[in-house]
Design a protein around this motif. Structure first.
Motif, PDB file in Angstrom:
ATOM      1  N   ASP A  42     -17.828  25.874 -28.146  1.00 21.34           N
ATOM      2  CA  ASP A  42     -18.351  24.742 -27.382  1.00 21.34           C
ATOM      3  C   ASP A  42     -17.231  23.872 -26.825  1.00 21.34           C
ATOM      4  O   ASP A  42     -17.499  22.925 -26.070  1.00 21.34           O
ATOM      5  CB  ASP A  42     -19.249  23.862 -28.269  1.00 21.34           C
ATOM      6  CG  ASP A  42     -20.517  24.586 -28.695  1.00 21.34           C
ATOM      7  OD1 ASP A  42     -21.004  25.422 -27.913  1.00 21.34           O
ATOM      8  OD2 ASP A  42     -21.004  24.323 -29.804  1.00 21.34           O
ATOM      9  N   LEU A  43     -16.004  24.175 -27.207  1.00 22.13           N
ATOM     10  CA  LEU A  43     -14.860  23.346 -26.836  1.00 22.13           C
ATOM     11  C   LEU A  43     -13.726  24.203 -26.303  1.00 22.13           C
ATOM     12  O   LEU A  43     -13.657  25.403 -26.557  1.00 22.13           O
ATOM     13  CB  LEU A  43     -14.348  22.571 -28.061  1.00 22.13           C
ATOM     14  CG  LEU A  43     -15.306  21.615 -28.761  1.00 22.13           C
ATOM     15  CD1 LEU A  43     -14.802  21.340 -30.178  1.00 22.13           C
ATOM     16  CD2 LEU A  43     -15.421  20.312 -27.976  1.00 22.13           C
ATOM     17  N   PHE A  44     -12.827  23.568 -25.560  1.00 26.17           N
ATOM     18  CA  PHE A  44     -11.564  24.222 -25.275  1.00 26.17           C
ATOM     19  C   PHE A  44     -10.860  24.467 -26.607  1.00 26.17           C
ATOM     20  O   PHE A  44     -10.979  23.666 -27.535  1.00 26.17           O
ATOM     21  CB  PHE A  44     -10.677  23.322 -24.412  1.00 26.17           C
ATOM     22  CG  PHE A  44     -10.999  23.363 -22.947  1.00 26.17           C
ATOM     23  CD1 PHE A  44     -10.750  24.499 -22.191  1.00 26.17           C
ATOM     24  CD2 PHE A  44     -11.535  22.248 -22.314  1.00 26.17           C
ATOM     25  CE1 PHE A  44     -11.040  24.526 -20.839  1.00 26.17           C
ATOM     26  CE2 PHE A  44     -11.831  22.274 -20.966  1.00 26.17           C
ATOM     27  CZ  PHE A  44     -11.585  23.420 -20.214  1.00 26.17           C
ATOM     28  N   LYS A  76     -11.820  31.767 -15.862  1.00 25.08           N
ATOM     29  CA  LYS A  76     -11.517  31.088 -17.115  1.00 25.08           C
ATOM     30  C   LYS A  76     -11.097  29.658 -16.827  1.00 25.08           C
ATOM     31  O   LYS A  76     -10.264  29.409 -15.945  1.00 25.08           O
ATOM     32  CB  LYS A  76     -10.401  31.821 -17.864  1.00 25.08           C
ATOM     33  CG  LYS A  76     -10.138  31.250 -19.245  1.00 25.08           C
ATOM     34  CD  LYS A  76      -9.105  32.072 -20.003  1.00 25.08           C
ATOM     35  CE  LYS A  76      -8.870  31.498 -21.394  1.00 25.08           C
ATOM     36  NZ  LYS A  76      -7.869  32.278 -22.156  1.00 25.08           N
ATOM     37  N   LEU A  77     -11.683  28.728 -17.545  1.00 29.92           N
ATOM     38  CA  LEU A  77     -11.366  27.319 -17.346  1.00 29.92           C
ATOM     39  C   LEU A  77     -10.151  26.928 -18.181  1.00 29.92           C
ATOM     40  O   LEU A  77      -9.958  27.432 -19.283  1.00 29.92           O
ATOM     41  CB  LEU A  77     -12.573  26.455 -17.741  1.00 29.92           C
ATOM     42  CG  LEU A  77     -13.848  26.714 -16.931  1.00 29.92           C
ATOM     43  CD1 LEU A  77     -15.026  25.969 -17.537  1.00 29.92           C
ATOM     44  CD2 LEU A  77     -13.648  26.278 -15.471  1.00 29.92           C
ATOM     45  N   LEU A 119     -15.829  19.814 -20.987  1.00 21.76           N
ATOM     46  CA  LEU A 119     -15.965  21.252 -20.747  1.00 21.76           C
ATOM     47  C   LEU A 119     -17.293  21.560 -20.073  1.00 21.76           C
ATOM     48  O   LEU A 119     -17.362  22.372 -19.142  1.00 21.76           O
ATOM     49  CB  LEU A 119     -15.846  22.019 -22.060  1.00 21.76           C
ATOM     50  CG  LEU A 119     -15.988  23.546 -21.950  1.00 21.76           C
ATOM     51  CD1 LEU A 119     -14.987  24.125 -20.967  1.00 21.76           C
ATOM     52  CD2 LEU A 119     -15.832  24.202 -23.325  1.00 21.76           C
ATOM     53  N   ARG A 120     -18.336  20.893 -20.513  1.00 18.96           N
ATOM     54  CA  ARG A 120     -19.661  21.096 -19.915  1.00 18.96           C
ATOM     55  C   ARG A 120     -19.639  20.706 -18.437  1.00 18.96           C
ATOM     56  O   ARG A 120     -20.227  21.396 -17.594  1.00 18.96           O
ATOM     57  CB  ARG A 120     -20.685  20.258 -20.680  1.00 18.96           C
ATOM     58  CG  ARG A 120     -22.148  20.513 -20.296  1.00 18.96           C
ATOM     59  CD  ARG A 120     -23.044  19.630 -21.132  1.00 18.96           C
ATOM     60  NE  ARG A 120     -24.437  19.730 -20.744  1.00 18.96           N
ATOM     61  CZ  ARG A 120     -25.334  20.510 -21.312  1.00 18.96           C
ATOM     62  NH1 ARG A 120     -24.968  21.303 -22.309  1.00 18.96           N
ATOM     63  NH2 ARG A 120     -26.584  20.539 -20.910  1.00 18.96           N
ATOM     64  N   ALA A 121     -18.958  19.616 -18.108  1.00 19.84           N
ATOM     65  CA  ALA A 121     -18.866  19.167 -16.720  1.00 19.84           C
ATOM     66  C   ALA A 121     -18.118  20.185 -15.861  1.00 19.84           C
ATOM     67  O   ALA A 121     -18.506  20.455 -14.712  1.00 19.84           O
ATOM     68  CB  ALA A 121     -18.161  17.815 -16.656  1.00 19.84           C
ATOM     69  N   LYS A 160     -22.365  12.910 -15.324  1.00 20.73           N
ATOM     70  CA  LYS A 160     -23.258  13.934 -14.767  1.00 20.73           C
ATOM     71  C   LYS A 160     -23.673  14.920 -15.851  1.00 20.73           C
ATOM     72  O   LYS A 160     -24.846  15.284 -15.969  1.00 20.73           O
ATOM     73  CB  LYS A 160     -22.547  14.664 -13.629  1.00 20.73           C
ATOM     74  CG  LYS A 160     -23.438  15.642 -12.880  1.00 20.73           C
ATOM     75  CD  LYS A 160     -22.712  16.228 -11.677  1.00 20.73           C
ATOM     76  CE  LYS A 160     -23.622  17.195 -10.920  1.00 20.73           C
ATOM     77  NZ  LYS A 160     -22.928  17.766  -9.735  1.00 20.73           N
ATOM     78  N   ALA A 161     -22.705  15.331 -16.662  1.00 21.45           N
ATOM     79  CA  ALA A 161     -23.006  16.259 -17.756  1.00 21.45           C
ATOM     80  C   ALA A 161     -23.879  15.594 -18.815  1.00 21.45           C
ATOM     81  O   ALA A 161     -24.752  16.233 -19.410  1.00 21.45           O
ATOM     82  CB  ALA A 161     -21.703  16.757 -18.377  1.00 21.45           C
ATOM     83  N   ALA A 162     -23.643  14.296 -19.058  1.00 24.42           N
ATOM     84  CA  ALA A 162     -24.427  13.567 -20.062  1.00 24.42           C
ATOM     85  C   ALA A 162     -25.888  13.444 -19.644  1.00 24.42           C
ATOM     86  O   ALA A 162     -26.793  13.569 -20.474  1.00 24.42           O
ATOM     87  CB  ALA A 162     -23.822  12.184 -20.284  1.00 24.42           C
TER      88      ALA A 162
END
Length: 233
Positions: free
Chosen positions: A204-206, A144-145, A112-114, A39-41
């Motif tokens: 952009d990343l965890f 916070k994720l 992370l984007r998802a 989905k994110a892609a």
């Protein structure tokens, strides 16, 4: 049912049953992760124009997400779980040695984007019917994720080739691994993935993924250097 009860009465039968159970759990985890990444892609393809993003996501190409049994893993792995602050029930993630750091970085970035997409969808107010009148505005809060898994060291990665029959693009494969396994069938394409890791920003990343990717990048470079030295000798 009778067969399963009989099977569980032997040590070998119990081990087989537990192995099947672990495989089923792992498969379910793979399916869930891949669905979110696809989905994110797709959204990334629309926004960036970089076609083929969804083709890079395959259920069988993701890392193995396994139960971490304290009595079956090394002290190093237990320490990594402790350092990750994910709790004793967290699953461990084992990568695949054939994957390039660019490909792994893209998958981690998609994860992370998802999660952010899911969070945004949950924050959207429900559309009421016309007779309900306007919806009350509510304050939007961004939680916070967190990651609930941890990575084992790159030296413990699975060394075998991909089992999936899906198309493998050359840019997905680590250069050093491909040199040692030139029989692997790959195709050209999706050139935008080359250098993807170097173009990412830390945010952009965890944080845990950023640290792991740096560790993985260093590990792959050292492995490549060792291979070159062996060839010269």
């Amino acid at each position: 049912m009778h067969k399963r009860v009989k099977e569980l009465h032997s040590d070998e039968g119990t081990r087989k049953f537990e192995a099947r159970l672990e495989y089923s759990r792992q498969r379910a985890r793979h399916v869930t992760v891949a669905a979110a990444r696809r989905k994110a892609a797709l959204q990334y393809e629309k926004e960036s124009g970089n076609l083929g993003a969804e083709a890079l996501v395959d259920t069988d190409l993701g890392s193995d997400i396994l139960t971490c049994n304290d009595n079956e893993v090394s002290e190093d792995t237990l320490q990594r779980r402790k350092d990750a602050l994910v709790g004793q029930s967290a699953n461990k993630v084992i990568g695949h040695a054939w994957r390039s750091v660019d490909y792994v970085a893209f998958l981690r970035w998609l994860s992370l984007r998802a999660m952010k997409l899911q969070q945004d969808a949950a924050d959207e107010p429900n559309q009421g019917s016309m007779d309900q009148g306007p919806q009350r505005k509510r304050r939007r809060t961004t939680k916070k994720l967190h990651k609930w898994v941890f990575d084992v060291a790159p030296k413990h990665m699975n060394c075998g080739p991909p089992l999936s029959k899906t198309t493998i693009f050359k840019v997905m494969v680590d250069e050093g691994w491909y040199k040692k396994n030139p029989e692997m069938v790959v195709v050209e394409g999706i050139d935008w993935l080359k250098g993807f890791y170097s173009r990412l920003n830390r945010e952009d990343l965890f944080e845990a993924d950023a640290l792991y990717l740096q560790e993985l990048d260093d590990y792959l470079k050292i492995r490549m250097s060792d291979q070159s030295s062996d060839e010269e000798n």
